[in-house]
Scaffold this motif. Structure first.
Motif, PDB file in Angstrom:
ATOM      1  N   LEU A   6      27.280 -26.749  78.513  1.00 58.65           N
ATOM      2  CA  LEU A   6      26.124 -26.938  78.154  1.00 58.65           C
ATOM      3  C   LEU A   6      25.527 -26.022  77.081  1.00 58.65           C
ATOM      4  N   PRO A   7      25.788 -26.031  75.925  1.00 57.31           N
ATOM      5  CA  PRO A   7      25.518 -25.024  74.920  1.00 57.31           C
ATOM      6  C   PRO A   7      23.896 -24.924  74.822  1.00 57.31           C
ATOM      7  N   THR A   8      23.152 -25.905  75.110  1.00 63.43           N
ATOM      8  CA  THR A   8      21.841 -25.654  75.269  1.00 63.43           C
ATOM      9  C   THR A   8      21.326 -24.557  75.877  1.00 63.43           C
ATOM     10  N   LEU A   9      22.024 -24.121  77.126  1.00 60.02           N
ATOM     11  CA  LEU A   9      21.633 -23.015  78.049  1.00 60.02           C
ATOM     12  C   LEU A   9      22.459 -22.021  77.492  1.00 60.02           C
ATOM     13  N   GLY A  10      22.995 -21.884  76.428  1.00 56.09           N
ATOM     14  CA  GLY A  10      23.485 -20.280  76.142  1.00 56.09           C
ATOM     15  C   GLY A  10      22.321 -19.669  75.562  1.00 56.09           C
ATOM     16  N   ASN A  11      22.712 -17.997  75.695  1.00 57.09           N
ATOM     17  CA  ASN A  11      21.732 -17.139  75.414  1.00 57.09           C
ATOM     18  C   ASN A  11      22.077 -16.923  73.877  1.00 57.09           C
ATOM     19  N   PRO A  12      21.159 -16.750  73.038  1.00 54.73           N
ATOM     20  CA  PRO A  12      21.236 -16.727  71.631  1.00 54.73           C
ATOM     21  C   PRO A  12      21.848 -15.036  71.419  1.00 54.73           C
ATOM     22  N   ARG A  13      22.576 -14.828  70.619  1.00 56.68           N
ATOM     23  CA  ARG A  13      23.375 -13.647  70.512  1.00 56.68           C
ATOM     24  C   ARG A  13      22.428 -12.362  70.356  1.00 56.68           C
ATOM     25  N   ASP A  14      21.323 -12.709  69.479  1.00 55.26           N
ATOM     26  CA  ASP A  14      20.407 -11.598  69.189  1.00 55.26           C
ATOM     27  C   ASP A  14      19.698 -11.465  70.611  1.00 55.26           C
ATOM     28  N   ASN A  15      19.592 -11.905  71.709  1.00 60.98           N
ATOM     29  CA  ASN A  15      18.924 -11.784  72.981  1.00 60.98           C
ATOM     30  C   ASN A  15      19.863 -11.075  74.093  1.00 60.98           C
ATOM     31  N   ARG A  16      21.120 -10.983  73.831  1.00 64.48           N
ATOM     32  CA  ARG A  16      22.112 -10.395  74.764  1.00 64.48           C
ATOM     33  C   ARG A  16      21.981  -9.200  75.203  1.00 64.48           C
ATOM     34  N   GLU A  17      21.526  -8.192  74.307  1.00 62.09           N
ATOM     35  CA  GLU A  17      21.641  -6.859  74.409  1.00 62.09           C
ATOM     36  C   GLU A  17      20.753  -6.242  75.613  1.00 62.09           C
ATOM     37  N   GLY A  18      19.867  -7.010  75.898  1.00 59.04           N
ATOM     38  CA  GLY A  18      18.829  -6.714  76.861  1.00 59.04           C
ATOM     39  C   GLY A  18      19.077  -6.959  78.344  1.00 59.04           C
ATOM     40  N   PHE A  19      19.960  -8.028  78.465  1.00 55.28           N
ATOM     41  CA  PHE A  19      20.486  -8.363  79.714  1.00 55.28           C
ATOM     42  C   PHE A  19      21.386  -7.191  80.293  1.00 55.28           C
TER      43      PHE A  19
END
Length: 150
Positions: free
Chosen positions: A66-79
């Protein structure tokens, strides 16, 4: 909600090879793996979409991307830094993504699966605290409870 017949858990393959990861899913008696990686590729052999799907199929586990639930690359660092202001910002941005129609449909599909079988939401990170799948599971469980109450 988790019982002998149905529910939803999270699983990350970080630090595991494909065989160990799939064996763990089998031991949990997972019926469907829902892959929430935006791009289901991995440098680890057998953990990219095709290889993982084939291994799961051999273990009688369905694979659903379900790629629509993927986290955009530019939003991953904060996690990567739970509890930090960066994490709060990343979580907020991802929660906004979950409010889109496409993500809502994917969440509904995940919730519907989880009321009939055990489902594992997967991504890379071992710790759910460092992964967007925790927010996916939180949202899907709310929907799941609504479906069970109907």
């Amino acid at each position: 909600m988790w019982n002998e017949r149905f529910g939803i858990i999270g699983a990350g393959y970080e630090g595991k090879d494909a065989s160990t990861f799939v064996d763990g899913l089998v031991s949990w008696r997972i019926g469907t793996v829902v892959d929430v990686r935006l791009n289901p590729i991995s440098r680890k052999k057998g953990l990219s979409k095709r290889g993982l799907a084939a291994s799961l199929e051999q273990s009688d586990i369905r694979y659903l991307h379900l790629p629509t639930l993927g986290n955009p690359r530019d939003n991953r660092e904060g996690f990567a830094v739970p509890g930090s202001p960066e994490a709060e910002q990343a979580h907020g941005r991802y929660r906004e993504l979950l409010m889109t129609d496409a993500a809502g449909e994917a969440l509904r599909q995940l919730a519907e699966l989880s009321v009939t079988q055990r489902v594992a939401v997967i991504c890379f990170e071992e710790s759910e605290r460092c992964c967007h799948r925790s927010l996916v599971i939180e949202a899907a469980k709310k929907l799941m409870h609504e479906l069970v109450a109907i």
